[in-house]
Design a protein around this motif. Structure first.
Motif, PDB file in Angstrom:
ATOM      1  N   ASP A  80       0.809  -1.222   0.000  1.00  0.00           N
ATOM      2  CA  ASP A  80       0.000   0.000   0.000  1.00  0.00           C
ATOM      3  C   ASP A  80       0.842   1.271   0.000  1.00  0.00           C
ATOM      4  O   ASP A  80       0.402   2.315  -0.509  1.00  0.00           O
ATOM      5  N   ARG A  81       2.049   1.210   0.556  1.00  0.00           N
ATOM      6  CA  ARG A  81       2.878   2.419   0.644  1.00  0.00           C
ATOM      7  C   ARG A  81       3.278   2.935  -0.736  1.00  0.00           C
ATOM      8  O   ARG A  81       3.663   4.094  -0.877  1.00  0.00           O
ATOM      9  N   TYR A  82       3.199   2.082  -1.755  1.00  0.00           N
ATOM     10  CA  TYR A  82       3.577   2.491  -3.100  1.00  0.00           C
ATOM     11  C   TYR A  82       2.372   2.913  -3.959  1.00  0.00           C
ATOM     12  O   TYR A  82       2.557   3.276  -5.118  1.00  0.00           O
ATOM     13  N   LEU A  83       1.181   2.831  -3.402  1.00  0.00           N
ATOM     14  CA  LEU A  83      -0.025   2.971  -4.217  1.00  0.00           C
ATOM     15  C   LEU A  83      -0.067   4.278  -5.006  1.00  0.00           C
ATOM     16  O   LEU A  83      -0.303   4.281  -6.224  1.00  0.00           O
ATOM     17  N   LEU A  84       0.184   5.411  -4.355  1.00  0.00           N
ATOM     18  CA  LEU A  84       0.118   6.700  -5.031  1.00  0.00           C
ATOM     19  C   LEU A  84       1.182   6.792  -6.119  1.00  0.00           C
ATOM     20  O   LEU A  84       0.909   7.245  -7.241  1.00  0.00           O
ATOM     21  N   ASP A  85       2.401   6.367  -5.799  1.00  0.00           N
ATOM     22  CA  ASP A  85       3.491   6.432  -6.783  1.00  0.00           C
ATOM     23  C   ASP A  85       3.199   5.546  -7.989  1.00  0.00           C
ATOM     24  O   ASP A  85       3.495   5.917  -9.132  1.00  0.00           O
ATOM     25  N   ILE A  86       2.621   4.371  -7.750  1.00  0.00           N
ATOM     26  CA  ILE A  86       2.277   3.467  -8.852  1.00  0.00           C
ATOM     27  C   ILE A  86       1.240   4.101  -9.756  1.00  0.00           C
ATOM     28  O   ILE A  86       1.349   4.063 -10.991  1.00  0.00           O
ATOM     29  N   ARG A  87       0.239   4.736  -9.156  1.00  0.00           N
ATOM     30  CA  ARG A  87      -0.839   5.319  -9.964  1.00  0.00           C
ATOM     31  C   ARG A  87      -0.411   6.609 -10.657  1.00  0.00           C
ATOM     32  O   ARG A  87      -1.039   7.011 -11.630  1.00  0.00           O
ATOM     33  N   GLN A  88       0.655   7.225 -10.165  1.00  0.00           N
ATOM     34  CA  GLN A  88       1.225   8.361 -10.891  1.00  0.00           C
ATOM     35  C   GLN A  88       2.105   7.880 -12.049  1.00  0.00           C
ATOM     36  O   GLN A  88       2.270   8.584 -13.042  1.00  0.00           O
ATOM     37  N   THR A  89       2.643   6.688 -11.907  1.00  0.00           N
ATOM     38  CA  THR A  89       3.492   6.124 -12.957  1.00  0.00           C
ATOM     39  C   THR A  89       2.666   5.519 -14.075  1.00  0.00           C
ATOM     40  O   THR A  89       2.992   5.662 -15.262  1.00  0.00           O
ATOM     41  N   THR A  90       1.588   4.842 -13.708  1.00  0.00           N
ATOM     42  CA  THR A  90       0.759   4.112 -14.675  1.00  0.00           C
ATOM     43  C   THR A  90      -0.660   4.645 -14.647  1.00  0.00           C
ATOM     44  O   THR A  90      -1.381   4.464 -13.672  1.00  0.00           O
ATOM     45  N   GLY A  91      -1.068   5.311 -15.733  1.00  0.00           N
ATOM     46  CA  GLY A  91      -2.428   5.830 -15.847  1.00  0.00           C
ATOM     47  C   GLY A  91      -3.324   4.848 -16.582  1.00  0.00           C
ATOM     48  O   GLY A  91      -2.850   4.055 -17.400  1.00  0.00           O
ATOM     49  N   MET A  92      -4.626   4.901 -16.295  1.00  0.00           N
ATOM     50  CA  MET A  92      -5.593   3.971 -16.895  1.00  0.00           C
ATOM     51  C   MET A  92      -6.629   4.724 -17.718  1.00  0.00           C
ATOM     52  O   MET A  92      -7.162   5.749 -17.283  1.00  0.00           O
ATOM     53  N   VAL A  93      -6.925   4.190 -18.889  1.00  0.00           N
ATOM     54  CA  VAL A  93      -8.025   4.688 -19.721  1.00  0.00           C
ATOM     55  C   VAL A  93      -8.943   3.498 -19.992  1.00  0.00           C
ATOM     56  O   VAL A  93      -8.485   2.458 -20.485  1.00  0.00           O
ATOM     57  N   PHE A  94     -10.239   3.664 -19.686  1.00  0.00           N
ATOM     58  CA  PHE A  94     -11.177   2.548 -19.785  1.00  0.00           C
ATOM     59  C   PHE A  94     -12.044   2.631 -21.048  1.00  0.00           C
ATOM     60  O   PHE A  94     -11.931   3.562 -21.837  1.00  0.00           O
ATOM     61  N   GLN A  95     -12.913   1.629 -21.199  1.00  0.00           N
ATOM     62  CA  GLN A  95     -13.762   1.509 -22.395  1.00  0.00           C
ATOM     63  C   GLN A  95     -14.624   2.728 -22.632  1.00  0.00           C
ATOM     64  O   GLN A  95     -14.677   3.261 -23.731  1.00  0.00           O
ATOM     65  N   ASN A  96     -15.330   3.150 -21.594  1.00  0.00           N
ATOM     66  CA  ASN A  96     -16.343   4.195 -21.751  1.00  0.00           C
ATOM     67  C   ASN A  96     -15.802   5.535 -21.246  1.00  0.00           C
ATOM     68  O   ASN A  96     -15.655   5.730 -20.037  1.00  0.00           O
ATOM     69  N   PRO A  97     -15.496   6.467 -22.141  1.00  0.00           N
ATOM     70  CA  PRO A  97     -14.933   7.752 -21.694  1.00  0.00           C
ATOM     71  C   PRO A  97     -15.869   8.519 -20.776  1.00  0.00           C
ATOM     72  O   PRO A  97     -15.420   9.305 -19.943  1.00  0.00           O
ATOM     73  N   ASP A  98     -17.187   8.296 -20.894  1.00  0.00           N
ATOM     74  CA  ASP A  98     -18.135   9.001 -20.027  1.00  0.00           C
ATOM     75  C   ASP A  98     -17.928   8.657 -18.555  1.00  0.00           C
ATOM     76  O   ASP A  98     -18.300   9.425 -17.670  1.00  0.00           O
ATOM     77  N   ASN A  99     -17.330   7.481 -18.295  1.00  0.00           N
ATOM     78  CA  ASN A  99     -17.066   7.092 -16.908  1.00  0.00           C
ATOM     79  C   ASN A  99     -15.849   7.789 -16.327  1.00  0.00           C
ATOM     80  O   ASN A  99     -15.608   7.730 -15.120  1.00  0.00           O
ATOM     81  N   GLN A 100     -15.040   8.423 -17.190  1.00  0.00           N
ATOM     82  CA  GLN A 100     -13.834   9.105 -16.712  1.00  0.00           C
ATOM     83  C   GLN A 100     -13.935  10.622 -16.800  1.00  0.00           C
ATOM     84  O   GLN A 100     -13.135  11.323 -16.203  1.00  0.00           O
ATOM     85  N   ILE A 101     -14.893  11.125 -17.560  1.00  0.00           N
ATOM     86  CA  ILE A 101     -15.028  12.572 -17.735  1.00  0.00           C
ATOM     87  C   ILE A 101     -16.014  13.103 -16.702  1.00  0.00           C
ATOM     88  O   ILE A 101     -17.173  12.686 -16.669  1.00  0.00           O
ATOM     89  N   ILE A 102     -15.534  14.019 -15.860  1.00  0.00           N
ATOM     90  CA  ILE A 102     -16.389  14.530 -14.778  1.00  0.00           C
ATOM     91  C   ILE A 102     -16.570  16.050 -14.854  1.00  0.00           C
ATOM     92  O   ILE A 102     -17.428  16.604 -14.180  1.00  0.00           O
ATOM     93  N   GLY A 103     -15.770  16.738 -15.668  1.00  0.00           N
ATOM     94  CA  GLY A 103     -15.858  18.194 -15.762  1.00  0.00           C
ATOM     95  C   GLY A 103     -16.915  18.646 -16.750  1.00  0.00           C
ATOM     96  O   GLY A 103     -17.283  17.921 -17.676  1.00  0.00           O
TER      97      GLY A 103
END
Length: 283
Positions: A80-103
């Motif tokens: 768990d101590r690496y969680l933030l660093d891992i997610r800053q290193t590896t970004g995820m893009v999923f199938q449905n862009p509407d699930n990631q767009i919030i603005g």
């Protein structure tokens, strides 16, 4: 240098009955070992249920392996101590862009990720501009995402991940809900990011035409890697691909059929231009 090392990774989950009792244990990922080098474009193929999307969710610690190890830049995803660093290193893009767009405005949406990382305001807007330029969406920065096409929305989702400045982007079937033009848009965007920005790309897909430009291809079936090689090596074995429920690019399929019909033609053809060139050389 490897940015991601997957060693004998296994992921299990339980199927339960209506009373909550365990009926069976399912191995969605069954002993996968893959090394991905910095700056590579890697494609992971497989039919529905092959385990490719489950594996993708391990690459930034959304899921953690039941057994085995996954390292992102030498950081163990189980810790768990690496969680933030891992997610800053590896970004995820999923199938449905509407699930990631919030603005409600494109530039605000792209700014959301770095803002939550505590990036200073001036740097946030520098990143937003650079990310939109990288996916050719600067002209839409003040528009509402609701007015964009599916392909344009997916480009915005990619820009939002890019603004967090990851070294690797994992795309889990990002074109599954798009029309052919939208798919072309997204493939062009990620190819450019890989070639010009040297961002490591891991593309999870079942669309063969999207991976012709990849450096390496892995084919999964029942949670295991069953084939690996370059696109030319993988697709030239048409019969094996069909055994795993997968098609090959249309030019490859046509060359395969012509070869079976008796024509002297290569079977490792990937593009229409290569096919035309081969046909023109026939006597």
């Amino acid at each position: 240098m490897s940015i991601i090392k997957i060693k004998d990774a296994i992921y299990e989950y339980f199927k339960r009955d209506e009373n909550g009792e365990v009926m069976e244990t399912v191995q969605a990922v069954a002993g996968v070992t893959i090394d991905i080098e910095q700056g590579e474009f890697v494609a992971i193929l497989g039919h529905n249920g092959s385990g490719k999307s489950t594996l993708a969710k391990h690459l930034n610690a959304i899921l953690k392996p039941t057994r085995g190890t996954i390292y992102v830049k030498e950081m163990d995803t189980r810790e768990d101590r690496y969680l933030l660093d891992i997610r800053q290193t590896t970004g995820m893009v999923f199938q449905n862009p509407d699930n990631q767009i919030i603005g409600t405005v494109v530039e605000e949406d792209v700014a959301f990720g770095p803002e939550n990382l505590g990036v200073p305001t001036k740097e946030i807007w520098d990143r937003v501009l650079k990310s939109l330029e990288a996916v050719n969406m600067t002209a839409y920065r003040e528009q509402s995402p609701n007015k964009l096409s599916g392909g344009q929305k997916q480009r915005i989702a990619i820009a939002g991940v890019m603004a967090m400045e990851p070294e690797c982007i994992v795309l889990d079937e990002p074109t599954a809900m798009l029309d052919p033009l939208g798919r072309k848009d997204v493939v062009e965007a990620i190819t450019e990011l890989n070639q010009k920005k040297k961002i490591t790309i891991i593309l999870i897909t079942h669309n063969m035409d999207e991976v012709i430009g990849a450096d390496k291809v892995y084919v999964m079936d029942h949670g295991k890697v069953v084939l690996k090689g370059t696109p030319r090596e993988i697709f030239s074995d048409v019969e094996t691909m069909k055994q795993y429920g997968l098609e090959v690019p249309a030019p490859t399929e046509l060359a395969y059929r012509l070869k079976k019909a008796g024509l002297s033609i290569r079977t490792d053809i990937l593009t229409k231009d290569e096919l035309v060139e081969q046909l023109c050389q026939l006597n």
